[in-house]
Design an enzyme around this catalytic site. Structure first.
Site, PDB file in Angstrom:
ATOM      1  N   CYS A   1       0.237   0.411  10.312  1.00 18.59           N
ATOM      2  CA  CYS A   1      -0.111  -0.644   9.356  1.00 18.59           C
ATOM      3  C   CYS A   1       1.091  -1.380   8.773  1.00 18.59           C
ATOM      4  O   CYS A   1       1.953  -0.765   8.132  1.00 18.59           O
ATOM      5  CB  CYS A   1      -0.946  -0.057   8.225  1.00 18.59           C
ATOM      6  SG  CYS A   1      -1.539  -1.331   7.079  1.00 18.59           S
TER       7      CYS A   1
ATOM      8  N   CYS B   1     -19.696   1.131   8.272  1.00 26.30           N
ATOM      9  CA  CYS B   1     -18.887   0.554   9.342  1.00 26.30           C
ATOM     10  C   CYS B   1     -17.693   1.473   9.529  1.00 26.30           C
ATOM     11  O   CYS B   1     -16.869   1.614   8.623  1.00 26.30           O
ATOM     12  CB  CYS B   1     -18.439  -0.856   8.951  1.00 26.30           C
ATOM     13  SG  CYS B   1     -17.322  -1.640  10.148  1.00 26.30           S
TER      14      CYS B   1
ATOM     15  N   CYS C   1     -19.162  -7.120   3.304  1.00 26.66           N
ATOM     16  CA  CYS C   1     -18.558  -5.834   3.645  1.00 26.66           C
ATOM     17  C   CYS C   1     -17.227  -5.732   2.907  1.00 26.66           C
ATOM     18  O   CYS C   1     -16.553  -6.746   2.699  1.00 26.66           O
ATOM     19  CB  CYS C   1     -18.329  -5.737   5.158  1.00 26.66           C
ATOM     20  SG  CYS C   1     -17.514  -4.213   5.700  1.00 26.66           S
TER      21      CYS C   1
ATOM     22  N   CYS D   1       0.089   5.014   6.916  1.00 27.71           N
ATOM     23  CA  CYS D   1      -0.575   4.798   8.200  1.00 27.71           C
ATOM     24  C   CYS D   1       0.438   4.173   9.165  1.00 27.71           C
ATOM     25  O   CYS D   1       0.971   3.086   8.902  1.00 27.71           O
ATOM     26  CB  CYS D   1      -1.785   3.892   8.037  1.00 27.71           C
ATOM     27  SG  CYS D   1      -2.965   4.473   6.780  1.00 27.71           S
TER      28      CYS D   1
ATOM     29  N   CYS E   1     -16.030  -9.694   5.546  1.00 31.60           N
ATOM     30  CA  CYS E   1     -15.439  -8.407   5.187  1.00 31.60           C
ATOM     31  C   CYS E   1     -14.176  -8.669   4.369  1.00 31.60           C
ATOM     32  O   CYS E   1     -13.302  -9.425   4.800  1.00 31.60           O
ATOM     33  CB  CYS E   1     -15.108  -7.593   6.427  1.00 31.60           C
ATOM     34  SG  CYS E   1     -14.565  -5.916   6.025  1.00 31.60           S
TER      35      CYS E   1
ATOM     36  N   CYS F   1       0.840  -1.203   0.000  1.00 29.82           N
ATOM     37  CA  CYS F   1       0.000   0.000   0.000  1.00 29.82           C
ATOM     38  C   CYS F   1       0.878   1.256   0.000  1.00 29.82           C
ATOM     39  O   CYS F   1       1.859   1.335   0.737  1.00 29.82           O
ATOM     40  CB  CYS F   1      -0.908   0.001   1.232  1.00 29.82           C
ATOM     41  SG  CYS F   1      -2.043   1.414   1.267  1.00 29.82           S
TER      42      CYS F   1
ATOM     43  N   ARG G   1     -18.193  -3.346  17.670  1.00 30.45           N
ATOM     44  CA  ARG G   1     -17.373  -4.541  17.449  1.00 30.45           C
ATOM     45  C   ARG G   1     -16.107  -4.514  18.287  1.00 30.45           C
ATOM     46  O   ARG G   1     -15.320  -3.570  18.219  1.00 30.45           O
ATOM     47  CB  ARG G   1     -17.011  -4.670  15.969  1.00 30.45           C
ATOM     48  CG  ARG G   1     -16.209  -5.946  15.665  1.00 30.45           C
ATOM     49  CD  ARG G   1     -16.058  -6.201  14.189  1.00 30.45           C
ATOM     50  NE  ARG G   1     -17.356  -6.466  13.596  1.00 30.45           N
ATOM     51  CZ  ARG G   1     -17.860  -5.769  12.579  1.00 30.45           C
ATOM     52  NH1 ARG G   1     -17.182  -4.795  12.054  1.00 30.45           N
ATOM     53  NH2 ARG G   1     -19.052  -6.076  12.105  1.00 30.45           N
TER      54      ARG G   1
END
Length: 327
Positions: A59, A188, A128, A56, A96, A52, A260
């Site tokens: 991550c 979400c 999702c 972040c 998801c 990616c 969640r």
């Protein structure tokens, strides 16, 4: 009563109330608004892993960090469908699918994702996706393919956000949530604690979510899982009391939202998880991994459900998403 006009002061007073009082109040609200023994079981798979371009700080899938995550191309539809059926047989009602993308691009990969959504939807599971930033037109395409929910976390407060991520803005996140809601897909969106934020940052994050035109149908509360090679690799783990406090506050300000209990469960004992359920958590991710980080097994979770008297929530119980009233 659902409210979208919470003040920061009101949420702060709830968050900082004595812990046992906070849990008791949240438990009452939970029982008055939901089947407290019912827990949604979701399964999360990484359909495209690593590489990616974003930064972040938490991550392991960011290309710029040296972690143990290997880059994998987008999965085939048949692989995803097999994984979905296995998760459904184990008790999951939602699948998801996460892709390590900055944003959705109109290309062959997106076409394949639309095929995945159609295929999984036909199994009777809620579908999702979390694919990064999304335009309204792309959200419409996902909706037409059968997408039930879209995950796009705000992560933290607006003020703390730029210390964690510089490759997209907080408003980019909110714009994607707007596009998802406008396309009549359920939202979400939650965040991560343990990023080095203050209590005020946590309160402001909950304020952002609880004052949206419609509360998110699902709010994941994640505890940071520090990963070697990321800028946050040395962050101390958050305590269960911090998780309970966040879950209880989220339950009080968003009474009907599915809250969640997400990343960080592997570090929790069964009694600690039980406290989170008592405080208003009514969803978990089940399965051995959350994208690239460890997670309790289905078997362990089913044992926990039996001990605590919990039952799995059926798919589509909440019905369709609310139409976007302001547009």
């Amino acid at each position: 009563m659902l409210r979208n006009d919470w003040s920061l002061e009101e949420i702060a007073n709830i968050y900082h109330s004595p812990l046992l009082d906070l849990i008791f109040r949240a438990a009452q609200i939970h029982r008055n608004n939901n089947d407290y023994a019912e827990v949604q079981i979701s399964s999360l798979i990484s359909i495209k892993t690593g590489g990616c371009p974003e930064d972040c700080a938490y991550c392991p899938q960011a290309a710029r960090y040296n972690t143990d995550v290997d880059v994998h191309a987008l999965m085939q539809v048949e692989e995803v469908l097999a994984t979905a059926k296995k998760a459904k047989d184990a008790g999951a009602s939602r699948l998801c699918m996460g892709a390590a993308w900055r944003e959705v691009r109109n290309n062959r990969d997106f076409t394949r994702v639309l095929e995945m959504v159609k295929a999984v939807n036909e199994t009777g599971m809620e579908v999702c996706c979390t694919l990064g930033m999304l335009s309204y037109e792309q959200a419409q395409q996902l909706k037409e393919a059968g997408l039930y929910a879209y995950n796009h976390n705000v992560d933290t407060s607006r003020e703390n956000y730029e210390t964690i991520i510089t490759t997209r803005t907080y408003d980019d996140r909110l714009d994607t949530l707007h596009n998802v809601r406008k396309a009549n897909i359920t939202v979400c969106s939650g965040g991560i604690i343990g990023l080095g934020e203050t209590n005020n940052d946590r309160i402001k994050m909950l304020h952002t979510l609880s004052t949206l035109p419609h509360h998110p149908e699902s709010v994941p509360i994640n505890a940071l899982v520090p990963v070697k090679g990321t800028p946050l690799e040395n962050q101390p783990r958050v305590s269960v009391w911090e998780m309970v406090r966040m879950i209880a506050t989220a339950r009080i300000v968003m009474p009907k939202t599915v809250v969640r209990l997400s990343a960080g469960r592997t570090e929790m004992s069964l009694p600690e998880q039980a406290l989170c359920f008592m405080a208003g958590a009514n969803s978990i991710f089940a399965g051995d991994k959350l994208l690239t980080t460890p997670n309790p097994s289905f078997e362990d979770d089913m044992t926990m459900f039996e001990i605590l008297g919990l039952k799995a929530r059926k798919a589509f119980k909440a019905g369709a998403a609310s139409p976007f009233a302001d547009d």
